[in-house]
Design a protein around this motif. Sequence first.
Motif, short mmCIF file in Angstrom:
data_model
loop_
_atom_site.label_atom_id
_atom_site.label_comp_id
_atom_site.label_asym_id
_atom_site.label_seq_id
_atom_site.Cartn_x
_atom_site.Cartn_y
_atom_site.Cartn_z
N ALA A 1 0.85 -1.19 0.00
CA ALA A 1 0.00 0.00 0.00
C ALA A 1 0.88 1.23 0.00
CB ALA A 1 -0.92 0.01 1.21
N ASN A 2 0.59 2.15 -0.90
CA ASN A 2 1.29 3.44 -0.97
C ASN A 2 2.80 3.29 -1.02
OD1 ASN A 2 -1.20 4.87 -0.82
ND2 ASN A 2 -1.19 4.59 1.40
N GLY A 3 3.28 2.30 -1.76
CA GLY A 3 4.72 2.14 -1.94
C GLY A 3 5.44 1.51 -0.76
N VAL A 4 4.70 0.92 0.15
CA VAL A 4 5.31 0.24 1.29
C VAL A 4 4.89 -1.23 1.25
CG1 VAL A 4 5.46 0.07 3.81
CG2 VAL A 4 5.37 2.31 2.71
N PRO B 1 9.92 0.21 2.50
CA PRO B 1 9.59 1.14 1.42
C PRO B 1 10.06 0.59 0.08
CG PRO B 1 10.84 2.24 3.16
CD PRO B 1 10.85 0.78 3.47
N SER B 2 9.32 0.89 -0.98
CA SER B 2 9.66 0.33 -2.29
C SER B 2 11.07 0.72 -2.72
CB SER B 2 8.64 0.78 -3.34
OG SER B 2 8.61 2.18 -3.44
N SER B 3 11.56 1.85 -2.27
CA SER B 3 12.93 2.26 -2.63
C SER B 3 13.98 1.37 -1.98
CB SER B 3 13.17 3.72 -2.22
OG SER B 3 13.01 3.87 -0.82
N SER B 4 13.65 0.73 -0.88
CA SER B 4 14.59 -0.14 -0.18
C SER B 4 14.43 -1.61 -0.54
CB SER B 4 14.41 0.00 1.34
OG SER B 4 14.65 1.32 1.74
#
Length: 86
Positions: A31-34, A64-67
């Motif tokens: 959800a929401n990039g997490v 988080p999607s970045s990680s």
Amino acid sequence: MQDYEAPQIRTDWTNRVPTHLVDGVLGHSVANGVYRVIFGEVAFNEEPGAMMPKYQPVVSLGIPSSSLPSVIAFLQALVDYENAQK
């Protein structure tokens, strides 16, 4: 795939960060990039007449999607290491 090299773990953290032993993944959501992953354990089922153990949540991890790529690379490195030891 390039090798993943984990940073050195600071020893002053080891007494403050709880350690959870898990047997597997019970569920996940995005959800929401997490990315949320719920890890669980197999536990004794104290219900009278129970023939199977029960599964219970131990810890929920939010990534988080970045990680996510670095977390996946690290976990794959652990699997590769374990397989090399066999």
